[in-house]
Design a protein around this motif. Structure first.
Motif: not given
Length: 164
Positions: A143-160
């Protein structure tokens, strides 16, 4: 493990490119750039996931709406599977599966919004969410939003905190 300046720069560039793809909304509706955009987004996501595991010791491990099986334990496995499927379309093991004693091949089926696209024996490829895009390879659903975009947001937050 510490991130050197080159690695930080590459991560920043990947995050920026992924964010540009999301912001463009090219993945939210059918258009001539959809396949290439989702392929690039999956490549970026797989790279960021691996860097997160290597440098931050952080795995994106949520399982909401993820069909767990022998190959897929969480969203990281699901994204990896899809990245491999788009990069290696000839890999039969990524696009086919057994259902009701028959070999079935499904790849790159997409549903924009809620719907049922495919029924083969006991297998159904559907999307239960009006606000999401479902992508199918073999018996898997991403799922685009529930999988990919959510995972991207978590990665972005972790790397920030590590990219300054």
């Amino acid at each position: 493990m510490n991130l050197n300046d080159t690695t930080k720069s590459r991560i920043r560039a990947s995050i920026r490119e992924a964010q540009e793809i999301i912001n463009s909304k090219v993945l939210e509706s059918h258009n001539p750039f959809w396949n290439s955009s989702i392929s690039r987004f999956l490549i970026i996501m797989r790279d960021l996931i691996k860097k997160s595991e290597k440098y931050l010791n952080k795995r994106i491990d949520f399982t909401d709406d993820v069909k767990i099986d022998l190959d897929i334990k969480d969203v990281t496995d699901l994204i990896t599977y899809y990245r491999n499927a788009v990069c290696h379309p000839e890999a039969d093991n990524l696009t086919s599966f057994e259902i009701d004693n028959s070999k079935v091949e499904t790849s790159f089926n997409v549903i924009f919004g809620k719907g049922n696209l495919l029924q083969i024996g006991s297998f159904t490829f559907d999307n239960e969410y009006e606000d999401d895009v479902a992508i199918n390879f073999a018996d898997k659903k991403l799922l685009l939003k529930r999988h990919l975009i959510r995972a991207f947001c978590e990665l972005k937050l972790a790397f920030d905190p590590h990219l300054t």
